[in-house]
Design a protein around this motif. Structure first.
Motif, PDB file in Angstrom:
ATOM      1  N   ASN A  26     -32.905 -16.959  31.430  1.00 50.41           N
ATOM      2  CA  ASN A  26     -31.691 -17.020  31.473  1.00 50.41           C
ATOM      3  C   ASN A  26     -31.253 -15.371  31.425  1.00 50.41           C
ATOM      4  O   ASN A  26     -30.065 -14.881  30.963  1.00 50.41           O
ATOM      5  N   TYR A  62     -27.212 -15.272  30.460  1.00 52.36           N
ATOM      6  CA  TYR A  62     -25.888 -16.227  30.257  1.00 52.36           C
ATOM      7  C   TYR A  62     -26.521 -17.332  29.952  1.00 52.36           C
ATOM      8  O   TYR A  62     -27.739 -17.857  29.366  1.00 52.36           O
ATOM      9  N   THR A  64     -24.697 -20.326  27.455  1.00 55.38           N
ATOM     10  CA  THR A  64     -25.330 -21.996  27.211  1.00 55.38           C
ATOM     11  C   THR A  64     -23.703 -22.107  25.789  1.00 55.38           C
ATOM     12  O   THR A  64     -23.982 -21.805  25.310  1.00 55.38           O
ATOM     13  N   PHE A  70     -30.248 -24.034  29.133  1.00 56.61           N
ATOM     14  CA  PHE A  70     -29.682 -23.399  30.081  1.00 56.61           C
ATOM     15  C   PHE A  70     -30.590 -23.892  31.264  1.00 56.61           C
ATOM     16  O   PHE A  70     -31.961 -24.108  31.303  1.00 56.61           O
ATOM     17  N   THR A  75     -28.354 -21.230  36.301  1.00 61.97           N
ATOM     18  CA  THR A  75     -28.876 -19.785  35.891  1.00 61.97           C
ATOM     19  C   THR A  75     -28.728 -18.763  36.799  1.00 61.97           C
ATOM     20  O   THR A  75     -28.997 -17.710  37.373  1.00 61.97           O
ATOM     21  N   HIS A  78     -25.653 -17.569  38.611  1.00 60.79           N
ATOM     22  CA  HIS A  78     -25.396 -16.336  37.707  1.00 60.79           C
ATOM     23  C   HIS A  78     -26.287 -15.360  37.659  1.00 60.79           C
ATOM     24  O   HIS A  78     -25.740 -14.356  38.374  1.00 60.79           O
TER      25      HIS A  78
END
Lengths: 386, 85
Positions: A26, A62, A64, A70, A75, A78
């Motif tokens: 992430n 990223y 959450t 995630f 991801t 992102h």
């Protein structure tokens, strides 16, 4: 003999410049690293002393909402959204005006990790490689952590404990490979912590493990430990049973299930254990397991240095416990880095990739840049070490 | 043997031949996970990127096409923002 100056910098420069792109989980990281050309590198095992200069180290995570993990698809989205912007910012920060002239190599994470996020970053890496005419190196994520840790701490030949959300391994170098001495048989330690954080519904920002560490610090009675399964299997570990067990405890605690004798006094019904106690017990238990197998690996390879890398490696309690173990062994040392280099970042990919490049292991054939979710640490030929 | 009779053809224009060739080279290396259900072919014709999809059903086709379009978006943005020549 290892000659780190096998491939000289492009355009007659007296330094190397590498761009690193990381996106296996992430975190999306872009880093730029500079190595001066040093005459002593022509003949010697000095890959831990590159005098690396970090020109840029940018990361976007990223995050959450609490209680959620995630997912690969989100991801990847992102990473696609941010990748180009981060590369642009990194180039600006490093003062790179014409990357096609100033860069030597573009490094990206080829694996291991989640397929979709890895792929989204690889697409950007291939595109800039073609646009700028610069070779690529597909880096093994674990090797990236190891090489960054060695460079920052100056540990020449440590036993490496690699602990993160996706990996838990004890690694030592031998005969051109980083060999895995022990590892998790099921889920990674960071995954266990993350998922427990989800059960507790605590925030994922800055990271779930960090928030568990803070809760554990608040544990009021550190002498009375909630007993959890201790699952060392030879040199390997198992974490899923511990997670299932502690999740049951946490749920009983939230529901106020007075029948649970570990949590509530059977006579008075008084609560004996708090969330802080659970976090503390989970950390102590799992870190003790890590220390045990690390110590055994050190005895095997006759080393007195430990290098702790990976996201969980930022945990100060883990560093402290590892330090105690090393202190009890003759003149042992524990090496760890801070969150800039422990947590996934682009610089570590650039560092490991640049070492590969300097040994002539780069490629311009894009067929060799296909990402892979499974990519074991010992698959990499470590040409840059003796 | 499955019949790959759900097809789609995409034509994406780029500003010049070089860019459409870059796009093909970037997209081509990735293997298709289930070639018996889904196939893609990339070609550059002048400044055009031509993509041919073949698939067993609409659902597989939609998933495959949208993933390729996501990749094309990344390539286009990278070309737009990071080509300094």
């Amino acid at each position: 003999m290892v000659n780190l100056n096998t491939v000289l910098p492009r355009n007659g420069r007296n330094y190397y410049l590498a761009l690193g792109l990381e996106g296996s989980a992430n975190k999306l990281g872009v880093g730029i690293v500079k190595h001066p050309v040093l005459p002593e590198h022509e003949d010697g095992d000095l890959s831990f002393k590159c005098e690396s200069e970090i020109m840029a180290n940018i990361r976007d995570t990223y995050v959450t909402p609490p209680g959620e993990g995630f997912l690969p698809r989100d991801t990847a989205r992102h990473h696609r959204n941010w990748c180009v912007r981060l590369i642009k910012r990194a180039l600006q920060e490093a003062g790179v005006k014409d990357p096609s002239r100033d860069l030597d190599v573009i490094c990206f994470t080829r694996g291991p990790g989640m397929g979709a996020p890895l792929h989204s970053v690889a697409i950007a890496a291939r595109t800039i490689s073609l646009l700028w005419g610069i070779p690529l190196v597909g880096v093994n994520h674990c090797v990236g952590h190891i090489e960054m840790g060695r460079e920052i701490t100056g540990a020449a030949n440590p036993v490496v404990l690699y602990v993160s959300g996706g990996n838990t391994q004890v690694i030592a170098y031998s005969e051109k490979r980083y060999r895995i001495f022990g590892e998790t048989l099921d889920i990674a330690i960071g995954n266990c912590l993350d998922r427990f954080a989800r059960t507790l519904r605590i925030p994922n920002s800055p990271s779930p493990g960090y928030n568990i560490e803070q809760l554990a610090k608040k544990c009021s009675d550190k002498e009375r430990l909630v007993e959890l399964p201790y699952t060392v299997k030879g040199m390997d570990l198992s974490m899923s049973g511990i997670l299932a067990y502690i999740e049951t405890l946490a749920k009983d605690l939230f529901r106020g299930n007075k029948k649970n004798k570990i949590l509530f006094d059977p006579k008075t019904g008084e609560q004996k254990v708090t969330v802080d106690d659970l976090c503390f017990a989970l950390q102590e238990n799992m870190f003790a397991m890590l220390v045990e197998i690390t110590e055994r690996a050190m005895a095997h390879v006759n080393s007195n240095q430990v290098l702790v890398v990976g996201g969980v490696g930022c945990n100060e309690r883990l560093q402290e416990m590892m330090g105690q173990m090393c202190g009890d062994r003759a003149l042992g040392q524990v090496h760890a880095t801070d969150e800039r280099f422990c947590i996934d970042n682009g610089v570590m990919i650039a560092q490991a990739g640049l070492l590969e490049y300097r040994m002539g292991q780069a490629t311009t054939d894009l067929n060799e840049t296909v990402v892979t979710q499974k990519f074991r640490t010992d698959e990499v030929y470590v040409g840059w070490r003796e | 043997m499955n019949h790959l009779d759900h097809n789609l053809h995409l034509t994406i224009p780029f500003p010049n031949d070089r860019y459409s060739e870059v796009a093909v080279k970037v997209l081509r290396p990735d293997p298709i996970l289930r070639p018996e259900d889904f196939q893609v072919e990339y070609k550059s014709k002048g400044n055009l990127l031509e993509i041919d999809f073949k698939s067993v059903d609409d659902r597989v086709l939609r998933v495959g096409v949208s993933s390729v379009i996501d990749s094309v978006k990344t390539i286009v943005e990278t070309i737009d923002e990071l080509d300094y020549m």
